[in-house]
Design an enzyme around this catalytic site. Structure first.
Site, PDB file in Angstrom:
ATOM      1  N   ASP A  48       0.817  -1.191   0.000  1.00  0.00           N
ATOM      2  CA  ASP A  48       0.000   0.000   0.000  1.00  0.00           C
ATOM      3  C   ASP A  48       0.851   1.241   0.000  1.00  0.00           C
ATOM      4  O   ASP A  48       2.062   1.190   0.034  1.00  0.00           O
ATOM      5  CB  ASP A  48      -1.085  -0.204   1.025  1.00  0.00           C
ATOM      6  CG  ASP A  48      -1.022   0.315   2.377  1.00  0.00           C
ATOM      7  OD1 ASP A  48      -0.241   1.215   2.634  1.00  0.00           O
ATOM      8  OD2 ASP A  48      -1.859  -0.201   3.140  1.00  0.00           O
TER       9      ASP A  48
ATOM     10  N   GLY B 145       1.606  -0.244   5.761  1.00  0.00           N
ATOM     11  CA  GLY B 145       2.405   0.713   6.524  1.00  0.00           C
ATOM     12  C   GLY B 145       2.150   0.549   8.019  1.00  0.00           C
ATOM     13  O   GLY B 145       1.043   0.229   8.452  1.00  0.00           O
ATOM     14  N   GLY B 146       3.182   0.767   8.828  1.00  0.00           N
ATOM     15  CA  GLY B 146       3.024   0.722  10.290  1.00  0.00           C
ATOM     16  C   GLY B 146       2.622  -0.654  10.774  1.00  0.00           C
ATOM     17  O   GLY B 146       3.223  -1.658  10.399  1.00  0.00           O
ATOM     18  N   ASP B 147       1.583  -0.696  11.615  1.00  0.00           N
ATOM     19  CA  ASP B 147       1.063  -1.957  12.127  1.00  0.00           C
ATOM     20  C   ASP B 147      -0.275  -2.235  11.430  1.00  0.00           C
ATOM     21  O   ASP B 147      -1.095  -1.323  11.299  1.00  0.00           O
ATOM     22  CB  ASP B 147       0.841  -1.838  13.642  1.00  0.00           C
ATOM     23  CG  ASP B 147       0.342  -3.153  14.214  1.00  0.00           C
ATOM     24  OD1 ASP B 147       1.172  -3.928  14.701  1.00  0.00           O
ATOM     25  OD2 ASP B 147      -0.880  -3.410  14.148  1.00  0.00           O
TER      26      ASP B 147
ATOM     27  N   MET C  53      -3.601  10.702  10.665  1.00  0.00           N
ATOM     28  CA  MET C  53      -4.383  11.344   9.597  1.00  0.00           C
ATOM     29  C   MET C  53      -4.883  12.719  10.028  1.00  0.00           C
ATOM     30  O   MET C  53      -6.030  13.084   9.770  1.00  0.00           O
ATOM     31  CB  MET C  53      -5.583  10.468   9.203  1.00  0.00           C
ATOM     32  CG  MET C  53      -5.171   9.122   8.656  1.00  0.00           C
ATOM     33  SD  MET C  53      -6.537   7.976   8.576  1.00  0.00           S
ATOM     34  CE  MET C  53      -6.217   6.920   9.963  1.00  0.00           C
TER      35      MET C  53
ATOM     36  N   LYS D 283      -4.232   3.467  -1.761  1.00  0.00           N
ATOM     37  CA  LYS D 283      -5.472   4.224  -1.725  1.00  0.00           C
ATOM     38  C   LYS D 283      -5.117   5.650  -1.355  1.00  0.00           C
ATOM     39  O   LYS D 283      -4.359   5.886  -0.433  1.00  0.00           O
ATOM     40  CB  LYS D 283      -6.410   3.662  -0.655  1.00  0.00           C
ATOM     41  CG  LYS D 283      -7.027   2.356  -1.053  1.00  0.00           C
ATOM     42  CD  LYS D 283      -7.939   1.844   0.011  1.00  0.00           C
ATOM     43  CE  LYS D 283      -7.153   1.318   1.186  1.00  0.00           C
ATOM     44  NZ  LYS D 283      -8.004   0.847   2.260  1.00  0.00           N
TER      45      LYS D 283
HETATM   46  N1  SAH Z   1      -1.305   1.274  10.107  1.00  0.00           N
HETATM   47  C1  SAH Z   1      -0.562   2.513  10.121  1.00  0.00           C
HETATM   48  C2  SAH Z   1      -1.443   3.728  10.106  1.00  0.00           C
HETATM   49  C3  SAH Z   1      -2.253   3.883   8.864  1.00  0.00           C
HETATM   50  S1  SAH Z   1      -3.197   5.348   8.870  1.00  0.00           S
HETATM   51  C4  SAH Z   1       0.351   2.524  11.360  1.00  0.00           C
HETATM   52  O1  SAH Z   1       0.215   1.657  12.243  1.00  0.00           O
HETATM   53  O2  SAH Z   1       1.197   3.391  11.438  1.00  0.00           O
HETATM   54  C5  SAH Z   1      -2.147   6.449   8.028  1.00  0.00           C
HETATM   55  C6  SAH Z   1      -1.607   7.526   8.933  1.00  0.00           C
HETATM   56  O3  SAH Z   1      -0.520   7.035   9.681  1.00  0.00           O
HETATM   57  C7  SAH Z   1      -1.054   8.724   8.200  1.00  0.00           C
HETATM   58  O4  SAH Z   1      -2.047   9.623   7.776  1.00  0.00           O
HETATM   59  C8  SAH Z   1      -0.178   9.319   9.273  1.00  0.00           C
HETATM   60  O5  SAH Z   1      -0.946  10.026  10.215  1.00  0.00           O
HETATM   61  C9  SAH Z   1       0.365   8.096   9.962  1.00  0.00           C
HETATM   62  N2  SAH Z   1       1.708   7.725   9.460  1.00  0.00           N
HETATM   63  C10 SAH Z   1       2.079   6.580   8.877  1.00  0.00           C
HETATM   64  N3  SAH Z   1       3.396   6.588   8.586  1.00  0.00           N
HETATM   65  C11 SAH Z   1       3.868   7.767   9.014  1.00  0.00           C
HETATM   66  C12 SAH Z   1       5.155   8.371   9.006  1.00  0.00           C
HETATM   67  N4  SAH Z   1       6.227   7.761   8.501  1.00  0.00           N
HETATM   68  N5  SAH Z   1       5.280   9.614   9.529  1.00  0.00           N
HETATM   69  C13 SAH Z   1       4.208  10.261  10.050  1.00  0.00           C
HETATM   70  N6  SAH Z   1       2.985   9.730  10.084  1.00  0.00           N
HETATM   71  C14 SAH Z   1       2.806   8.508   9.579  1.00  0.00           C
END
Ligand code: SAH
Length: 500
Positions: free
Chosen positions: A270, A323-325, A405, A292
């Site tokens: 994604d 991204g992230g978790d 977000m 998306k």
């Molecule tokens: N699942 C993801 C979050 C998805 S929602 C997680 O656990 O991180 C997407 C939001 O995550 C973005 O709009 C932003 O607010 C945040 N985000 C994700 N990666 C980021 C980054 N490298 N730096 C700052 N904000 C980030």
């Protein structure tokens, strides 16, 4: 401490050519029942003799002291001095005396007899070196720099040691045990390779990362039985791994995420997965972008859910990289609900979420005994110009609030927090493209931050942190993004918009 995030650090720029650029010729020797000589008394000599014995060599130890009784398996012990004609009787010799001159003369004698010799005190006198090894026998990985960069060799050894599950040793043994039967069953080598691929690159090998080869044995036997019954290998169901890719810096991937990325048939990724993480894949892995953006749903969520099911039914080993978790504002739950409904096997691999990644790299602890006793993660996503949150829950000054977000709604968020009673001078930070070479941290207060950010051409993704802990950034800000790697023209991520 200073940390940097170079881009594409995993790419190699080494050009292969026919010119002499390899210091050593890599081989693994079969020494079973072959005579080898180790000269020397110390622990060095004994360690080397033991290793040769493990390989089945007929080891002669030439040493003043008789080896202890525990040293069983030694072919013979010779209590005499080395003679110039000795090397003629051996395939290889290890000169492990303590004094340099004696070792040098052993090496010289070996040279005359064309017997390979390792001289422990001098690489230059040796005709072979002992590499650093990662031992998952029968699987063996040897690393050497020909003494050019020993520290680099050791660092790589440590990394690989962590990456290669201990269960690979048992898996290797099991493969060996089944080899004969399998050769009869599938005589063509190329077809046998196809048989192994899903077992080794698929879900079963992943079970080995939990250090048990039992699953592998069961699956191998099942796969052989299925093959026997002429079940078309392609009809077998695949496997989906829902994997958290962390906030951007590839070093924040979990070991399991890296293993899975490198063994996937297909990766569905994604927008928030950074390019340097996508670059870690094998070059033959199929990449499907399911990104998306807020207003351009390039692939609706239901279509992504269905895509994962379809790919698995085709027998693919699928990695769904998010991204992230995957379970924090990631809609990961919906994707695996669909898999569960369709009886597709899956696993979930957590990742570093943006809140913990950004707070660490911005030097803003989310809790701190003097500042905050709790923290909450919320979404600041605007829907019909409104943010649906229980604002009355957020008036506690000892609670840190992290808004995912929150860029578009920043002005609204800050104003509402002041309305519900948070002080206008409550510290607030917007972390932009956290953990990457493009990271910037914009620090202000609930009152000043929106105007401050307006003139700074901020690029998503961004994370908003509100609370007294933000004041610690001034002293704890350790991360210096590598400016030479920063991308000034575009976002490090595939799109600039925040996740819906
Ligand atoms: N699942 C993801 C979050 C998805 S929602 C997680 O656990 O991180 C997407 C939001 O995550 C973005 O709009 C932003 O607010 C945040 N985000 C994700 N990666 C980021 C980054 N490298 N730096 C700052 N904000 C980030």
């Amino acid at each position: 401490m200073v940390h940097s995030t170079p881009k594409n650090r995993y790419r190699t720029s080494v050009q292969l050519s026919n010119t002499v650029n390899m210091r050593l010729y890599p081989v693994f020797l079969s020494l079973k029942s072959r005579d080898c000589l180790v000269v020397g008394d110390g622990p060095n000599a004994r360690r080397r003799a033991r290793m040769l014995m493990r390989c089945g060599a007929l080891v002669t130890l030439m040493a003043k002291d008789k080896p202890p009784a525990s040293f069983d398996g030694l072919h013979r012990h010779l209590d005499r001095r080395f003679r110039e004609e000795d090397p003629a009787d051996y395939w290889l010799v290890i000169a492990a005396m303590e004094d340099v001159a004696s070792n040098a003369s052993i090496a010289q004698a070996c040279q005359k007899h064309r017997t390979f010799c390792h001289e422990v005190t001098s690489q230059a006198n040796s005709s072979f070196v002992l590499p650093a090894i990662i031992d998952r026998s029968p699987l063996l990985i040897a690393i050497s720099s020909g003494s050019a960069a020993t520290a680099l060799v050791l660092s790589l050894k440590r990394k690989l040691d962590g990456l290669i599950p201990a269960a690979y040793a048992q898996m290797g043994e099991l493969m060996d045990q089944h080899q004969g039967k399998l050769e009869k069953m599938i005589p063509k080598q190329s077809e046998r390779a196809l048989f192994w691929r899903p077992l080794l690159d698929g879900p079963i090998a992943q079970h080995a990362s939990s250090n048990t080869a039992a699953h592998f044995e069961q699956s191998l036997e099942k796969a052989m039985a299925e093959y026997d019954h002429k079940v078309d290998a392609k009809k077998r169901t695949g496997f989906v791994s829902l994997v958290g890719a962390g906030p951007g810096d590839p070093d924040l991937l979990t070991l399991r995420a890296l293993q899975l990325i490198q063994s996937a048939d297909v990766i569905v990724y994604d927008r928030l997965v950074s390019e340097s993480i996508v670059d870690l894949r094998r070059k033959d892995t199929q990449m499907l972008y399911a990104g998306k953006a807020k207003s351009e749903h390039s692939m609706p969520q239901v279509a992504i859910n269905q895509l994962l099911v379809d790919l698995a039914i085709k027998g693919h080993n699928v990695v769904r990289l998010k991204g992230g978790d995957p379970f924090i504002f990631g809609r990961g739950g919906e994707e695996i609900e669909m898999l569960a409904k369709n009886n597709i096997p899956f696993q979930v691999v957590p990742g570093v979420t943006a809140a913990t990644g950004c707070s660490a790299y911005a030097g803003i602890p989310l809790t701190h005994r003097d500042h905050a006793q709790s923290c909450v993660f919320v979404t600041g996503h605007l829907k019909n110009d409104k943010i649906n949150l229980n604002w009355k829950d957020f008036h506690d000054p000892t609670q840190t609030i992290v808004f995912y977000m929150g860029l578009t709604g920043l002005t609204r968020i800050c104003a509402t927090l002041i309305e519900i009673g948070r002080l206008a001078d409550t510290p607030a930070a917007l972390v932009e493209q956290g953990t990457t070479a493009n990271q910037r941290t914009h620090v202000g207060t609930l009152e000043s931050l929106p105007a401050l950010v307006e003139h700074r051409a901020v690029k998503a993704p961004t994370l908003l942190i509100v609370g007294s802990v933000v004041s610690l950034h001034k002293t704890l800000n350790w991360f210096q993004p590598d400016q030479s790697q920063a991308d000034t023209t575009q976002s490090h991520f595939s799109s600039e918009k925040s996740h819906p």
